[in-house]
Design a protein around this motif. Structure first.
Motif, short mmCIF file in Angstrom:
data_model
loop_
_atom_site.label_atom_id
_atom_site.label_comp_id
_atom_site.label_asym_id
_atom_site.label_seq_id
_atom_site.Cartn_x
_atom_site.Cartn_y
_atom_site.Cartn_z
N ARG A 45 0.85 -1.19 0.00
CA ARG A 45 0.00 0.00 0.00
C ARG A 45 0.88 1.23 0.00
N ARG A 46 0.36 2.27 -0.61
CA ARG A 46 1.06 3.56 -0.60
C ARG A 46 0.37 4.46 0.40
N GLU A 47 1.17 5.25 1.08
CA GLU A 47 0.66 6.11 2.15
C GLU A 47 1.29 7.48 2.03
N GLY A 48 0.45 8.52 2.00
CA GLY A 48 0.97 9.89 1.93
C GLY A 48 1.65 10.28 3.23
N ASP A 50 5.06 15.95 4.36
CA ASP A 50 5.26 16.44 3.00
C ASP A 50 4.19 15.81 2.11
N LYS A 51 3.24 16.60 1.69
CA LYS A 51 2.10 16.09 0.90
C LYS A 51 2.54 15.48 -0.43
N ARG A 52 3.72 15.86 -0.92
CA ARG A 52 4.20 15.30 -2.19
C ARG A 52 4.79 13.90 -2.01
N ALA A 53 5.21 13.60 -0.80
CA ALA A 53 5.89 12.33 -0.54
C ALA A 53 4.89 11.20 -0.33
#
Length: 186
Positions: A115-118, A122-125
């Motif tokens: 899964r990817r998690e913000g 840093d909102k871009r990361a």
């Protein structure tokens, strides 16, 4: 790796370290070809072919059994060892373009293995993590590999398993991969 070493143990004797005994000859690469008169060129060529063939067939079998490629297994192993890596870090570790790493992430995410998690900071990361299913898949693959190797190691002389483990730990140096810069190895 073990299959390579089982097939060609003469390349890894207990009293010699391959990298320490080699002379440099500058015929084949900018840094020079590795030459050792004690090791016949045809033996090395045959060993590397058997190594490539063995790894290829092993990868194909794993892919059929577990539904993931070796690239994906390696990516999941990286995440198991370093949870929360970012896409750029994964692409660098895999030595592939970011779009290739992104495709791998998407496929593994769709299969429920990661899964990817913000990032809250840093909102871009975006940080990538294995799911419970991803951890279970890695354990399943590791168990299978361990059991496969243990069954095969039981067929060799008692001293060979330790020598094989030592030789495997030296493969990055033997194959000139220690600095990780594959572009300079060609």
């Amino acid at each position: 790796f073990f299959i390579f070493l089982l097939v060609f143990p003469q390349l890894f004797s207990q009293n010699a370290t391959m990298c320490g005994n080699m002379e440099v000859n500058s015929e084949h690469s900018p840094e020079g070809a590795l030459m050792n008169p004690a090791i016949d060129r045809s033996v090395v060529d045959d060993a590397l072919f058997q190594f490539l063939r063995s790894i290829y067939l092993f990868e194909r079998r794993e892919s059929q059994l577990f539904g993931v490629t070796w690239d994906e297994v390696y990516l999941m192993q990286l995440l198991a060892k370093t949870p929360g890596m970012r896409l750029v870090q994964l692409a660098e570790a895999l030595r592939v373009p970011r779009f290739t790493a992104t495709r791998m992430l998407v496929r593994l995410e769709l299969t429920g293995l990661l899964r990817r998690e913000g990032s809250a900071k840093d909102k871009r990361a975006v940080h990538v993590h294995l799911t419970d299913a991803g951890h279970a898949k890695i354990r399943q693959i590791e168990d299978y590999n361990y059991e496969t190797i243990v069954r095969q190691v039981e067929r060799v002389p008692d001293s060979l398993p330790q020598h094989l483990l030592e030789a495997v730990s030296r493969l990055p140096a033997l194959l000139a991969l220690e600095d990780g810069d594959v572009s300079r190895q060609t």
